[in-house]
Design an enzyme around this catalytic site. Structure first.
Site, PDB file in Angstrom:
ATOM      1  N   SER A   1       0.826  -1.198   0.000  1.00  0.00           N
ATOM      2  CA  SER A   1       0.000   0.000   0.000  1.00  0.00           C
ATOM      3  C   SER A   1       0.866   1.255   0.000  1.00  0.00           C
ATOM      4  O   SER A   1       1.771   1.396   0.824  1.00  0.00           O
ATOM      5  CB  SER A   1      -0.913   0.018   1.222  1.00  0.00           C
ATOM      6  OG  SER A   1      -1.896  -0.984   1.138  1.00  0.00           O
TER       7      SER A   1
ATOM      8  N   ASN B   1       1.040  -8.785  12.664  1.00  0.00           N
ATOM      9  CA  ASN B   1       1.951  -7.749  12.179  1.00  0.00           C
ATOM     10  C   ASN B   1       1.357  -6.360  12.297  1.00  0.00           C
ATOM     11  O   ASN B   1       0.137  -6.181  12.242  1.00  0.00           O
ATOM     12  CB  ASN B   1       2.365  -8.037  10.728  1.00  0.00           C
ATOM     13  CG  ASN B   1       1.374  -7.479   9.731  1.00  0.00           C
ATOM     14  OD1 ASN B   1       1.462  -6.314   9.332  1.00  0.00           O
ATOM     15  ND2 ASN B   1       0.414  -8.295   9.322  1.00  0.00           N
TER      16      ASN B   1
ATOM     17  N   GLY C   1       2.777  -0.595   9.726  1.00  0.00           N
ATOM     18  CA  GLY C   1       2.546   0.847   9.756  1.00  0.00           C
ATOM     19  C   GLY C   1       2.515   1.496   8.394  1.00  0.00           C
ATOM     20  O   GLY C   1       2.775   2.698   8.266  1.00  0.00           O
ATOM     21  N   LEU C   2       2.205   0.710   7.347  1.00  0.00           N
ATOM     22  CA  LEU C   2       2.135   1.236   5.979  1.00  0.00           C
ATOM     23  C   LEU C   2       3.421   1.948   5.567  1.00  0.00           C
ATOM     24  O   LEU C   2       3.396   2.988   4.912  1.00  0.00           O
ATOM     25  CB  LEU C   2       0.938   2.199   5.827  1.00  0.00           C
ATOM     26  CG  LEU C   2      -0.455   1.594   5.979  1.00  0.00           C
ATOM     27  CD1 LEU C   2      -1.512   2.688   5.854  1.00  0.00           C
ATOM     28  CD2 LEU C   2      -0.708   0.512   4.940  1.00  0.00           C
TER      29      LEU C   2
ATOM     30  N   ASN D   1      -7.112   0.424  -0.148  1.00  0.00           N
ATOM     31  CA  ASN D   1      -6.958  -0.176   1.181  1.00  0.00           C
ATOM     32  C   ASN D   1      -7.899   0.544   2.147  1.00  0.00           C
ATOM     33  O   ASN D   1      -7.565   1.587   2.702  1.00  0.00           O
ATOM     34  CB  ASN D   1      -5.505  -0.068   1.645  1.00  0.00           C
ATOM     35  CG  ASN D   1      -5.265  -0.814   2.946  1.00  0.00           C
ATOM     36  OD1 ASN D   1      -6.197  -1.177   3.653  1.00  0.00           O
ATOM     37  ND2 ASN D   1      -4.005  -1.043   3.260  1.00  0.00           N
TER      38      ASN D   1
ATOM     39  N   CYS E   1      -6.998  -1.541   6.589  1.00  0.00           N
ATOM     40  CA  CYS E   1      -5.815  -1.774   7.424  1.00  0.00           C
ATOM     41  C   CYS E   1      -6.218  -1.607   8.890  1.00  0.00           C
ATOM     42  O   CYS E   1      -6.754  -0.572   9.271  1.00  0.00           O
ATOM     43  CB  CYS E   1      -4.701  -0.790   7.076  1.00  0.00           C
ATOM     44  SG  CYS E   1      -3.222  -0.978   8.103  1.00  0.00           S
TER      45      CYS E   1
ATOM     46  N   LYS F   1     -10.812  -2.923  -1.093  1.00  0.00           N
ATOM     47  CA  LYS F   1     -10.443  -3.961  -0.131  1.00  0.00           C
ATOM     48  C   LYS F   1     -11.077  -3.636   1.214  1.00  0.00           C
ATOM     49  O   LYS F   1     -10.729  -2.642   1.859  1.00  0.00           O
ATOM     50  CB  LYS F   1      -8.922  -4.074   0.013  1.00  0.00           C
ATOM     51  CG  LYS F   1      -8.497  -5.232   0.928  1.00  0.00           C
ATOM     52  CD  LYS F   1      -6.999  -5.451   0.886  1.00  0.00           C
ATOM     53  CE  LYS F   1      -6.596  -6.660   1.717  1.00  0.00           C
ATOM     54  NZ  LYS F   1      -5.140  -6.925   1.640  1.00  0.00           N
TER      55      LYS F   1
ATOM     56  N   GLY G   1      -3.389 -15.355   8.190  1.00  0.00           N
ATOM     57  CA  GLY G   1      -3.063 -16.770   8.168  1.00  0.00           C
ATOM     58  C   GLY G   1      -4.244 -17.682   8.447  1.00  0.00           C
ATOM     59  O   GLY G   1      -5.400 -17.256   8.423  1.00  0.00           O
TER      60      GLY G   1
ATOM     61  N   GLY H   1      -5.875 -16.600   4.872  1.00  0.00           N
ATOM     62  CA  GLY H   1      -5.554 -17.981   5.197  1.00  0.00           C
ATOM     63  C   GLY H   1      -5.498 -18.936   4.027  1.00  0.00           C
ATOM     64  O   GLY H   1      -5.717 -20.137   4.203  1.00  0.00           O
TER      65      GLY H   1
END
Length: 302
Positions: A46, A69, A72-73, A125, A128, A163, A214, A241
């Site tokens: 992003s 995670n 922080g872009l 995005n 986030c 997204k 995941g 995932g």
């Protein structure tokens, strides 16, 4: 041989498997690795208008069933976007540029820069989970989603993908995005999560809160894709995932026309893309399907 080619949001793909934003999408060399691994499209990390340094370390921690995670872009901003896309255009794959803004105007500016550089599509995005004033904070409000998508769709000619993350009004937000001009949706992003070091007695991430990805979030992603497809019947890229052909097939049966792979690339390497593609070929032959298109949304018909 069963056909895996698919058309999603106006993009012609040789098969439905690509990388997720933020995974090997930050440099020409990384995108070249994805192209060699057989990704059907190349999704960048992003980009924001101004450069961002990101959060302090640690920014990623492996967990038993996924990855936590908070990067922080971090990105080099608009100038880095142009250079990366121009370099990636020679790899023979559609380049999907992920962008993250704080206002509709900022999103439109970033999208215009991506289109000018040669992007095949832009991915907004809006999900986030750990960037203040961006991402999920915007995607939680369906009206804001509509405003941002409309600003971008009225500015660029390339396909716009929204997204979206896991929010209470996801189906409504999806409808607003589609009504405002999105050609497709990417569902879902990571989930807000935290892990605590029981000896240090503090959160393990530098930012404290991060995004969980995941296998742990896969059933959530399947449900989100299923419900949005059931309501809107739109083009969806499923993410969350995807570890093998079976998890990819679940999202396709739920309604996704393509899938993105993130954590599995981090934990196992980009070769997992080819493994998933080969596995899907075998699955189509096993169930007697001639094309992947036959299986999109099939779970709604059984």
């Amino acid at each position: 041989m069963p056909l895996l080619s698919v058309r999603v949001a106006g993009l012609e793909l040789e098969h439905p498997v690509m990388n997720a934003s933020g995974v090997l999408g930050s440099s020409p060399e990384a995108l070249e690795r994805l192209a060699r691994a057989g990704a059907s499209a190349l999704v960048t990390k992003s980009f924001t208008r101004e450069p961002r340094a990101g959060y302090t370390t640690p920014i990623a921690v492996p967990l038993p069933h996924g990855l936590l995670n908070a990067v922080g872009l971090s990105n080099p901003g608009l100038e880095g976007l142009r250079g990366l896309v121009q370099a990636a255009r020679g790899l023979g794959k559609p380049v999907i540029v992920s962008i993250a803004g704080s206002t509709p105007r900022e999103f439109a500016e970033l999208a215009a820069a991506a289109e000018e550089a040669g992007a095949a599509a832009v991915e907004l995005n809006l999900s986030c989970p750990h960037a203040r004033g961006r991402g999920l904070e915007l995607g939680m409000d369906p009206a804001t989603v509509g405003e941002i998508v409309e600003a971008v769709a009225s500015t660029v000619r390339v396909p716009v993908l929204a997204k979206l993350g896991l929010v209470d009004r996801l189906v409504e937000a999806a409808g607003r995005a589609l009504g405002a001009g999105a050609r497709g949706l990417v569902l879902i992003n990571t989930l807000r999560a935290m892990a605590i070091d029981v000896y240090a007695m503090r959160p393990v991430l530098g930012n404290r809160v991060g995004g969980l990805s995941g296998p742990a979030i896969h059933p959530v992603a399947v449900r989100a894709v299923y419900e949005v497809y059931r309501e809107h019947g739109c083009d969806i890229v499923g993410v969350g995932g995807v570890e093998d052909w079976r998890t990819a097939a679940e999202l396709i049966l739920a309604g996704a026309r393509a899938v993105q792979v993130g954590t599995a690339i981090v934990t196992r390497g980009e070769h997992v893309i080819g493994e998933i593609v080969e596995g899907l070929k075998g699955y189509l032959a096993e169930v007697g399907a001639k094309t992947i298109e036959e299986l999109v949304g099939a779970a709604h018909r059984h």
